[in-house]
Motif scaffolding. Structure first.
Motif, PDB file in Angstrom:
ATOM      1  N   LEU A  80       1.039  -1.407  -0.246  1.00  0.00           N
ATOM      2  CA  LEU A  80       0.548  -0.389   0.046  1.00  0.00           C
ATOM      3  C   LEU A  80       0.932   0.932  -0.177  1.00  0.00           C
ATOM      4  CD1 LEU A  80      -2.584  -1.108   2.586  1.00  0.00           C
ATOM      5  CD2 LEU A  80      -3.064  -0.923  -0.231  1.00  0.00           C
ATOM      6  N   SER A  81       1.758   1.409   0.695  1.00  0.00           N
ATOM      7  CA  SER A  81       3.298   2.404   1.098  1.00  0.00           C
ATOM      8  C   SER A  81       3.414   2.516  -0.880  1.00  0.00           C
ATOM      9  CB  SER A  81       3.588   2.264   2.037  1.00  0.00           C
ATOM     10  OG  SER A  81       5.156   3.014   2.105  1.00  0.00           O
ATOM     11  N   ASP A  82       3.891   1.946  -0.904  1.00  0.00           N
ATOM     12  CA  ASP A  82       4.739   1.477  -2.726  1.00  0.00           C
ATOM     13  C   ASP A  82       3.532   2.011  -3.550  1.00  0.00           C
ATOM     14  OD1 ASP A  82       6.711   0.654  -1.593  1.00  0.00           O
ATOM     15  OD2 ASP A  82       6.959  -1.361  -2.434  1.00  0.00           O
ATOM     16  N   HIS A  83       2.071   1.849  -3.702  1.00  0.00           N
ATOM     17  CA  HIS A  83       1.147   2.224  -4.185  1.00  0.00           C
ATOM     18  C   HIS A  83       1.198   3.637  -4.117  1.00  0.00           C
ATOM     19  CE1 HIS A  83      -2.130   2.223  -6.936  1.00  0.00           C
ATOM     20  NE2 HIS A  83      -2.453   2.274  -6.094  1.00  0.00           N
ATOM     21  N   ARG A  84       1.048   3.787  -3.368  1.00  0.00           N
ATOM     22  CA  ARG A  84       0.641   5.471  -2.957  1.00  0.00           C
ATOM     23  C   ARG A  84       1.716   5.970  -3.385  1.00  0.00           C
ATOM     24  NH1 ARG A  84       2.656   9.120   0.154  1.00  0.00           N
ATOM     25  NH2 ARG A  84       2.035  10.577   0.599  1.00  0.00           N
ATOM     26  N   ARG A  85       2.752   5.972  -3.305  1.00  0.00           N
ATOM     27  CA  ARG A  85       4.052   6.542  -3.665  1.00  0.00           C
ATOM     28  C   ARG A  85       4.186   6.877  -5.472  1.00  0.00           C
ATOM     29  NH1 ARG A  85       7.359   4.516   0.095  1.00  0.00           N
ATOM     30  NH2 ARG A  85       8.204   2.890  -1.649  1.00  0.00           N
ATOM     31  N   THR A  86       3.692   5.786  -5.933  1.00  0.00           N
ATOM     32  CA  THR A  86       3.242   6.007  -7.767  1.00  0.00           C
ATOM     33  C   THR A  86       2.108   6.669  -7.516  1.00  0.00           C
ATOM     34  OG1 THR A  86       4.585   3.478  -7.098  1.00  0.00           O
ATOM     35  CG2 THR A  86       2.859   4.295  -9.660  1.00  0.00           C
ATOM     36  N   LEU A  87       1.446   7.148  -7.318  1.00  0.00           N
ATOM     37  CA  LEU A  87       0.107   7.454  -7.077  1.00  0.00           C
ATOM     38  C   LEU A  87       0.549   9.131  -7.248  1.00  0.00           C
ATOM     39  CD1 LEU A  87      -2.887   5.597  -6.295  1.00  0.00           C
ATOM     40  CD2 LEU A  87      -2.625   5.576  -8.344  1.00  0.00           C
ATOM     41  N   ALA A 117       2.979  14.769 -11.697  1.00  0.00           N
ATOM     42  CA  ALA A 117       3.372  15.560 -12.554  1.00  0.00           C
ATOM     43  C   ALA A 117       2.393  16.006 -14.084  1.00  0.00           C
ATOM     44  CB  ALA A 117       3.766  13.761 -13.482  1.00  0.00           C
ATOM     45  N   MET A 118       0.973  15.053 -13.273  1.00  0.00           N
ATOM     46  CA  MET A 118      -0.029  15.813 -13.442  1.00  0.00           C
ATOM     47  C   MET A 118      -0.471  17.466 -13.468  1.00  0.00           C
ATOM     48  SD  MET A 118      -2.303  13.314 -13.650  1.00  0.00           S
ATOM     49  CE  MET A 118      -2.969  11.882 -14.564  1.00  0.00           C
ATOM     50  N   GLN A 119       0.406  17.649 -11.743  1.00  0.00           N
ATOM     51  CA  GLN A 119       0.061  19.735 -11.278  1.00  0.00           C
ATOM     52  C   GLN A 119       0.861  19.933 -11.915  1.00  0.00           C
ATOM     53  OE1 GLN A 119       0.934  18.147  -7.381  1.00  0.00           O
ATOM     54  NE2 GLN A 119      -1.035  18.284  -6.315  1.00  0.00           N
ATOM     55  N   SER A 120       2.034  19.050 -12.287  1.00  0.00           N
ATOM     56  CA  SER A 120       3.457  20.406 -12.923  1.00  0.00           C
ATOM     57  C   SER A 120       2.825  21.443 -14.507  1.00  0.00           C
ATOM     58  CB  SER A 120       4.427  19.451 -13.409  1.00  0.00           C
ATOM     59  OG  SER A 120       5.524  19.106 -11.986  1.00  0.00           O
ATOM     60  N   LYS A 121       1.843  19.412 -15.171  1.00  0.00           N
ATOM     61  CA  LYS A 121       1.322  20.144 -16.529  1.00  0.00           C
ATOM     62  C   LYS A 121       0.460  20.930 -16.510  1.00  0.00           C
ATOM     63  CE  LYS A 121       1.633  17.232 -19.750  1.00  0.00           C
ATOM     64  NZ  LYS A 121       2.311  15.862 -20.498  1.00  0.00           N
ATOM     65  N   ALA A 122      -0.063  21.085 -15.404  1.00  0.00           N
ATOM     66  CA  ALA A 122      -1.920  21.688 -15.319  1.00  0.00           C
ATOM     67  C   ALA A 122      -1.548  22.862 -14.939  1.00  0.00           C
ATOM     68  CB  ALA A 122      -2.350  21.129 -14.577  1.00  0.00           C
ATOM     69  N   ARG A 123      -0.018  22.567 -14.065  1.00  0.00           N
ATOM     70  CA  ARG A 123      -0.014  24.288 -13.991  1.00  0.00           C
ATOM     71  C   ARG A 123       0.443  25.253 -15.211  1.00  0.00           C
ATOM     72  NH1 ARG A 123       0.859  26.063  -8.269  1.00  0.00           N
ATOM     73  NH2 ARG A 123       0.871  24.560  -7.205  1.00  0.00           N
ATOM     74  N   TRP A 124       1.059  24.899 -15.676  1.00  0.00           N
ATOM     75  CA  TRP A 124       1.944  25.323 -17.081  1.00  0.00           C
ATOM     76  C   TRP A 124       0.362  25.381 -18.547  1.00  0.00           C
ATOM     77  CZ3 TRP A 124       6.109  28.146 -17.209  1.00  0.00           C
ATOM     78  CH2 TRP A 124       7.148  27.161 -16.630  1.00  0.00           C
ATOM     79  N   PHE A 125       0.132  25.030 -17.852  1.00  0.00           N
ATOM     80  CA  PHE A 125      -1.714  24.794 -18.912  1.00  0.00           C
ATOM     81  C   PHE A 125      -2.186  26.184 -18.272  1.00  0.00           C
ATOM     82  CE2 PHE A 125      -1.419  20.801 -20.726  1.00  0.00           C
ATOM     83  CZ  PHE A 125      -0.678  21.274 -22.295  1.00  0.00           C
ATOM     84  N   LEU A 126      -2.423  26.219 -16.847  1.00  0.00           N
ATOM     85  CA  LEU A 126      -3.590  27.329 -16.313  1.00  0.00           C
ATOM     86  C   LEU A 126      -2.361  29.255 -16.430  1.00  0.00           C
ATOM     87  CD1 LEU A 126      -4.611  25.548 -12.839  1.00  0.00           C
ATOM     88  CD2 LEU A 126      -6.054  25.987 -14.533  1.00  0.00           C
ATOM     89  N   HIS A 127      -1.335  28.388 -16.958  1.00  0.00           N
ATOM     90  CA  HIS A 127      -0.179  29.809 -17.061  1.00  0.00           C
ATOM     91  C   HIS A 127      -0.821  30.246 -17.986  1.00  0.00           C
ATOM     92  CE1 HIS A 127       2.713  33.129 -16.187  1.00  0.00           C
ATOM     93  NE2 HIS A 127       3.256  32.750 -17.212  1.00  0.00           N
TER      94      HIS A 127
END
Length: 366
Positions: A129-136, A142-152
C-alpha cells in the motif's frame, strides 16, 4: 543434513541437493507452476533433514517460498552477491542453472544467520500500500506540473499557492472555471484537473488505510517523536520483519546509518555510508528534521553535538543513527503483541496461512 539450493526463473526452477560437505548428490528441474511445486514437495520427501535455500529474488520465489513454508520446510534466502562469489570460486567453469543452484546451496551451508523466509502478513500489506501510494503521488505531481503551465497560459494572473492543487474546493473551482473556456489548452487542463482530483481521493483513502494498519500493528514505532504514519509505513515495509536483524548495529548497517571504517594504524577514521536501504534512510532523515523543528528529544542531542563542535550535517547524521537504534527497539517491542494470541481469539498479525489462487488448490490438497 541436506541443503537444497534453488535457482529460480519465471518459467523454470532448478534444484540441486548437496550433502554436509557441499558435494552435489541430486538435481531436479521443474516448471515454475503448481504442478512443478508439487513435484518439488514430493522430491523433498526423499531427504531426511532438509534446509531449502533460494536466491533472494522474491518477485520470482514468493509463491514457491509460501508453498515450502506451508509444507513445514525451513527456507533461507541467499543474497545474489554471496551466490555470485561462491560461483566464481567453484572449480566448475561457466554459468548455468545447476551451477547457480549449487552455489546457493553451498552459501547456505557455509554462512550462518541468513535471512529466514516467513509467510507474508500485515507488514507486506503495508509495504504494498505504501509503494502504491508513492506511485500515485508521483503520477499526481507530474500532472500538477503540466496543469500549472496550462493554467498559466490560459490566465497569467491566476495565482495558485504551492501544494494547493490537492485541495478539493480549489480543484472544483478550477474545473468549473475551465468549463466555460474554449480551446484545446483549456480542455486538456480540465481533464488533468479531473484526474488530479480523482488521484487525490485515492491517495487520501490509502493514507487513512495505512494509518489504521500502522497504528494497530506498530504502536511503539508510531510513538517515536517525529515519526508519522507514512514514514513508519515506509520503515515497516522495507524492514520486512525486524526479527531477521540480530542487533541494532546490523539494522543500522542495513539502512545506511552505520559509518564505514577507513583507517589503518592507530587513528580511527570512518566515512559516511552511501549504501544501505535509502527508503528507510529517508524516513529516518525526515523524522530527525521533525524532531529538531519541534524541539523533541532529538533536538537536545542535536544542540549538544553542535555545541561540541560538530557541523550541522555531522550532527544530523549522528541523530539519524540514534533514531535508527530507537526505531529498532520500537519494532522489537511491537513484536510481542504481534506474536501473542489473545485468549479465545486469533493472532493479532492475521491468519497464519494465506489464501491460494484456484490454480494452486490441487497442490495444497496433495
Amino acid at each position: 543434513m541436506t541443503v537444497i539450493g534453488i535457482d529460480a526463473h519465471k518459467d523454470w526452477h532448478t534444484l540441486v541437493a548437496v550433502d554436509e560437505v557441499g558435494r552435489r548428490i541430486k538435481e531436479l528441474t521443474v516448471e515454475a507452476r503448481a504442478v512443478g511445486h508439487r513435484k518439488i514437495l514430493t522430491w523433498l520427501e526423499g531427504f531426511e533433514t532438509v534446509t531449502v535455500a533460494v536466491e533472494d529474488c522474491r518477485h520470482l520465489t514468493r509463491r514457491l517460498e509460501a508453498d515450502l513454508l506451508e509444507a513445514g520446510h525451513r527456507v533461507v534466502r541467499v543474497h545474489t552477491r554471496l551466490m555470485a562469489g561462491m560461483r566464481r570460486s567453484s572449480r566448475e567453469r561457466g554459468k548455468s542453472d545447476p551451477i547457480d543452484a549449487e552455489a546457493v546451496a553451498r552459501v547456505a551451508l557455509r554462512e550462518e544467520g541468513l535471512p529466514t523466509a516467513e509467510l507474508p502478513g500485515t507488514s507486506r500489506d503495508i509495504k504494498l500500500l505504501s509503494d502504491h501510494r508513492r506511485t500515485l503521488v508521483a503520477r499526481r505531481t507530474a500532472m500538477q506540473s503540466k496543469a500549472r503551465w496550462f493554467l498559466h497560459e490560459i490566465d497569467p494572473e491566476l495565482e495558485i499557492p504551492s501544494r494547493a492543487l490537492r485541495r478539493y474546493h480549489l480543484l472544483d473551482e478550477l474545473i468549473e472555471y475551465l468549463a466555460t473556456a474554449d480551446g484545446a489548452v483549456a480542455e486538456i487542463a480540465r481533464d488533468l484537473l479531473v484526474d488530479i482530483r480523482e488521484l487525490t481521493v485515492r491517495i487520501n483513502t490509502l493514507e487513512s488505510r495505512l494509518s489504521r494498519l500502522v497504528r494497530a500493528s506498530h504502536p511503539s514505532l508510531v510513538a517515536v517523536p517525529g515519526m508519522g504514519t507514512l514514514g513508519a509505513a515506509m520503515i515497516i515495509g522495507e524492514t520486512a520483519g525486524i526479527a531477521r536483524f540480530r542487533s541494532r548495529d546490523a539494522y543500522a548497517r542495513f539502512n545506511g546509518t552505520a559509518p564505514i571504517p577507513v583507517w589503518s594504524g592507530n587513528k580511527v577514521r570512518v566515512r559516511l555510508s552511501r549504501g544501505g536501504n535509502r527508503t528507510i534512510n529517508t524516513a529516518l532523515h525526515m523524522a530527525a528534521l521533525t524532531q529538531i523543528r519541534m524541539g523533541a528529544e532529538g533536538a537536545t542531542y542535536y544542540d549538544k553535538l553542535i555545541a561540541a563542535g560538530k557541523t550541522r550535517k555531522e550532527a544530523l547524521r549522528l541523530l539519524r543513527r540514534r533514531l535508527s537504534d530507537r526505531v529498532y527497539a520500537a519494532q522489537r517491542a511491537d513484536l510481542a503483541p504481534v506474536t501473542q494470541t489473545p485468549e479465545g481469539g486469533a493472532p493479532l498479525e492475521g491468519p497464519s496461512t494465506i489464501e491460494h489462487p484456484a490454480s494452486l488448490m490441487p497442490l495444497m490438497a496433495a
